[in-house]
Design a protein around this motif. Sequence first.
Motif, PDB file in Angstrom:
ATOM      1  N   ASP A  66     -46.925 -97.528  13.897  1.00  0.00           N
ATOM      2  CA  ASP A  66     -48.351 -98.196  14.157  1.00  0.00           C
ATOM      3  C   ASP A  66     -48.456 -98.047  15.699  1.00  0.00           C
ATOM      4  O   ASP A  66     -47.506 -98.599  16.326  1.00  0.00           O
ATOM      5  CB  ASP A  66     -48.559 -99.392  13.387  1.00  0.00           C
ATOM      6  CG  ASP A  66     -48.837 -98.916  11.942  1.00  0.00           C
ATOM      7  OD1 ASP A  66     -48.933 -97.997  11.681  1.00  0.00           O
ATOM      8  OD2 ASP A  66     -48.498 -99.757  11.202  1.00  0.00           O
ATOM      9  N   VAL A  67     -49.828 -97.742  16.272  1.00  0.00           N
ATOM     10  CA  VAL A  67     -49.711 -98.204  17.773  1.00  0.00           C
ATOM     11  C   VAL A  67     -49.924 -99.748  17.830  1.00  0.00           C
ATOM     12  O   VAL A  67     -50.380-100.486  17.136  1.00  0.00           O
ATOM     13  CB  VAL A  67     -51.062 -97.552  18.223  1.00  0.00           C
ATOM     14  CG1 VAL A  67     -51.762 -98.055  19.591  1.00  0.00           C
ATOM     15  CG2 VAL A  67     -51.274 -96.062  18.110  1.00  0.00           C
ATOM     16  N   LEU A  72     -53.700-100.076  22.318  1.00  0.00           N
ATOM     17  CA  LEU A  72     -54.783 -99.636  21.773  1.00  0.00           C
ATOM     18  C   LEU A  72     -55.962-100.269  22.844  1.00  0.00           C
ATOM     19  O   LEU A  72     -56.866 -99.650  23.226  1.00  0.00           O
ATOM     20  CB  LEU A  72     -55.150-100.262  20.491  1.00  0.00           C
ATOM     21  CG  LEU A  72     -56.625-100.027  19.769  1.00  0.00           C
ATOM     22  CD1 LEU A  72     -56.922 -98.668  19.668  1.00  0.00           C
ATOM     23  CD2 LEU A  72     -56.747-100.779  18.380  1.00  0.00           C
ATOM     24  N   ARG A 204     -63.934 -88.140  19.831  1.00  0.00           N
ATOM     25  CA  ARG A 204     -63.288 -89.401  20.317  1.00  0.00           C
ATOM     26  C   ARG A 204     -64.467 -90.089  20.908  1.00  0.00           C
ATOM     27  O   ARG A 204     -65.406 -89.778  21.705  1.00  0.00           O
ATOM     28  CB  ARG A 204     -62.192 -89.351  21.173  1.00  0.00           C
ATOM     29  CG  ARG A 204     -62.631 -88.552  22.571  1.00  0.00           C
ATOM     30  CD  ARG A 204     -61.165 -88.511  23.469  1.00  0.00           C
ATOM     31  NE  ARG A 204     -60.350 -87.453  22.792  1.00  0.00           N
ATOM     32  CZ  ARG A 204     -59.023 -87.834  22.708  1.00  0.00           C
ATOM     33  NH1 ARG A 204     -58.226 -88.858  23.256  1.00  0.00           N
ATOM     34  NH2 ARG A 204     -58.037 -86.961  22.165  1.00  0.00           N
ATOM     35  N   GLU A 224     -60.111 -96.764  22.839  1.00  0.00           N
ATOM     36  CA  GLU A 224     -60.343 -95.221  22.674  1.00  0.00           C
ATOM     37  C   GLU A 224     -60.027 -95.137  21.140  1.00  0.00           C
ATOM     38  O   GLU A 224     -58.895 -95.065  20.642  1.00  0.00           O
ATOM     39  CB  GLU A 224     -59.479 -94.355  23.551  1.00  0.00           C
ATOM     40  CG  GLU A 224     -59.828 -92.839  23.495  1.00  0.00           C
ATOM     41  CD  GLU A 224     -59.072 -91.915  24.546  1.00  0.00           C
ATOM     42  OE1 GLU A 224     -59.073 -90.831  24.424  1.00  0.00           O
ATOM     43  OE2 GLU A 224     -58.978 -92.422  25.731  1.00  0.00           O
ATOM     44  N   LEU A 225     -60.889 -94.332  20.398  1.00  0.00           N
ATOM     45  CA  LEU A 225     -60.843 -94.015  19.058  1.00  0.00           C
ATOM     46  C   LEU A 225     -61.086 -92.467  18.765  1.00  0.00           C
ATOM     47  O   LEU A 225     -62.233 -91.874  19.373  1.00  0.00           O
ATOM     48  CB  LEU A 225     -61.815 -94.895  18.351  1.00  0.00           C
ATOM     49  CG  LEU A 225     -61.592 -94.894  16.674  1.00  0.00           C
ATOM     50  CD1 LEU A 225     -60.197 -95.540  16.330  1.00  0.00           C
ATOM     51  CD2 LEU A 225     -62.778 -95.809  16.081  1.00  0.00           C
ATOM     52  N   GLU A 226     -59.989 -91.657  18.144  1.00  0.00           N
ATOM     53  CA  GLU A 226     -60.211 -90.407  17.638  1.00  0.00           C
ATOM     54  C   GLU A 226     -60.792 -90.663  16.401  1.00  0.00           C
ATOM     55  O   GLU A 226     -60.541 -91.525  15.538  1.00  0.00           O
ATOM     56  CB  GLU A 226     -58.896 -89.764  17.790  1.00  0.00           C
ATOM     57  CG  GLU A 226     -58.612 -89.762  19.077  1.00  0.00           C
ATOM     58  CD  GLU A 226     -57.203 -88.772  19.071  1.00  0.00           C
ATOM     59  OE1 GLU A 226     -56.815 -88.004  18.261  1.00  0.00           O
ATOM     60  OE2 GLU A 226     -56.486 -88.901  20.185  1.00  0.00           O
ATOM     61  N   SER A 228     -59.872 -88.847  13.923  1.00  0.00           N
ATOM     62  CA  SER A 228     -58.561 -88.825  13.024  1.00  0.00           C
ATOM     63  C   SER A 228     -58.037 -90.340  12.862  1.00  0.00           C
ATOM     64  O   SER A 228     -57.323 -90.465  11.890  1.00  0.00           O
ATOM     65  CB  SER A 228     -57.608 -87.975  13.159  1.00  0.00           C
ATOM     66  OG  SER A 228     -56.972 -88.272  14.700  1.00  0.00           O
ATOM     67  N   ASP A 229     -58.260 -91.227  13.768  1.00  0.00           N
ATOM     68  CA  ASP A 229     -57.812 -92.419  13.556  1.00  0.00           C
ATOM     69  C   ASP A 229     -58.305 -93.569  12.480  1.00  0.00           C
ATOM     70  O   ASP A 229     -57.656 -94.151  11.678  1.00  0.00           O
ATOM     71  CB  ASP A 229     -57.982 -93.359  14.753  1.00  0.00           C
ATOM     72  CG  ASP A 229     -57.107 -92.633  16.065  1.00  0.00           C
ATOM     73  OD1 ASP A 229     -55.897 -92.057  15.856  1.00  0.00           O
ATOM     74  OD2 ASP A 229     -57.582 -92.635  17.088  1.00  0.00           O
ATOM     75  N   SER A 230     -59.640 -93.487  12.590  1.00  0.00           N
ATOM     76  CA  SER A 230     -60.224 -94.188  11.379  1.00  0.00           C
ATOM     77  C   SER A 230     -61.686 -93.546  11.344  1.00  0.00           C
ATOM     78  O   SER A 230     -62.534 -93.485  12.239  1.00  0.00           O
ATOM     79  CB  SER A 230     -60.586 -95.659  11.779  1.00  0.00           C
ATOM     80  OG  SER A 230     -61.172 -96.304  10.967  1.00  0.00           O
ATOM     81  N   ARG A 231     -61.918 -92.905  10.444  1.00  0.00           N
ATOM     82  CA  ARG A 231     -63.372 -92.323  10.133  1.00  0.00           C
ATOM     83  C   ARG A 231     -64.355 -93.337  10.203  1.00  0.00           C
ATOM     84  O   ARG A 231     -65.599 -93.111  10.596  1.00  0.00           O
ATOM     85  CB  ARG A 231     -63.307 -91.621   8.583  1.00  0.00           C
ATOM     86  CG  ARG A 231     -64.388 -90.610   8.644  1.00  0.00           C
ATOM     87  CD  ARG A 231     -64.423 -89.465   9.760  1.00  0.00           C
ATOM     88  NE  ARG A 231     -65.620 -88.724   9.492  1.00  0.00           N
ATOM     89  CZ  ARG A 231     -65.968 -87.639  10.607  1.00  0.00           C
ATOM     90  NH1 ARG A 231     -65.405 -87.513  11.613  1.00  0.00           N
ATOM     91  NH2 ARG A 231     -67.011 -87.077  10.171  1.00  0.00           N
ATOM     92  N   PHE A 234     -65.005 -94.772  13.672  1.00  0.00           N
ATOM     93  CA  PHE A 234     -65.252 -93.585  14.637  1.00  0.00           C
ATOM     94  C   PHE A 234     -67.065 -93.410  14.140  1.00  0.00           C
ATOM     95  O   PHE A 234     -67.925 -93.193  14.887  1.00  0.00           O
ATOM     96  CB  PHE A 234     -64.729 -92.364  14.211  1.00  0.00           C
ATOM     97  CG  PHE A 234     -65.144 -91.156  15.258  1.00  0.00           C
ATOM     98  CD1 PHE A 234     -64.429 -91.128  16.410  1.00  0.00           C
ATOM     99  CD2 PHE A 234     -66.032 -90.090  14.715  1.00  0.00           C
ATOM    100  CE1 PHE A 234     -65.014 -89.922  17.102  1.00  0.00           C
ATOM    101  CE2 PHE A 234     -66.334 -89.499  15.563  1.00  0.00           C
ATOM    102  CZ  PHE A 234     -65.819 -89.058  16.871  1.00  0.00           C
TER     103      PHE A 234
END
Length: 251
Positions: A66-67, A72, A204, A224-226, A228-231, A234
């Motif tokens: 995990d990041v 983050l 993103r 920053e949120l992609e 694929s990180d959390s639908r 996002f």
Amino acid sequence: MRGVARRVTADLTARRHLDAYVVSALALVFAIVTVVSDAISVDLRWAVALAGLGVLVYRTTAPKPDVTIDELLQDRQGFEATPIAKRLRTAREVWLFAPTGINFLSEENLAALRTGALNRPDGSLRIVVLDPANEAAMNLAVRQLDDSITYPLQEFGACHQQVVRRLEAIARNWPKAGTFEYRYLDYNPGFSLVAIDPTGKDGRVIVEFHGFRNEATSSRMHFELEASDSRRWFLYWTNQFEQMWAAARTA
């Protein structure tokens, strides 16, 4: 070597990668003993070799760690690894909300947008800034963005006027293959937002919080949120922009 030693010490202290270190240590010991004598049987040597191979294969399939929260949440220096202009050159769709957007709409970034999204038939650039006709919103933004900065370098009113002139110039004078729209919002929600290819699979969003009593604008927290990180989150932030876009007036 000192850097390697520090990393290994930190890993062992935090009990990270213990399996790899144990197998590596055994392999090293067996290698040394094998050089000086034949005391170790062939079967044992093969056992260590296969154990090392097994750890290697396992680590390639194991989920990434995990990041950390510090990875983050960053300040504006977090953009240095991958500058915004570099991302904009290949972007198809870009959304921006900011009270002025003066830093995002720099000459370098605008050049990337001109040859990127605005130069593509399927490209799109949508921008929302504060409404210059709403005196209450503009005065409050001065308190939020100028008066609360310990070491200010920019003046909100002058920056906003400059951005409005740039937006007007883009709309009127720039040749564009893609679409360009900008609107004015009468309310500052306390954050700025950039979305790059928000409707694509590699989309993103970057969110920066204005905060209270920052030393400088560069010290504000952002993440920053992609896609694929959390639908869920996002979609939350892209919907925030859509809500602001719907509430803003056409320039």
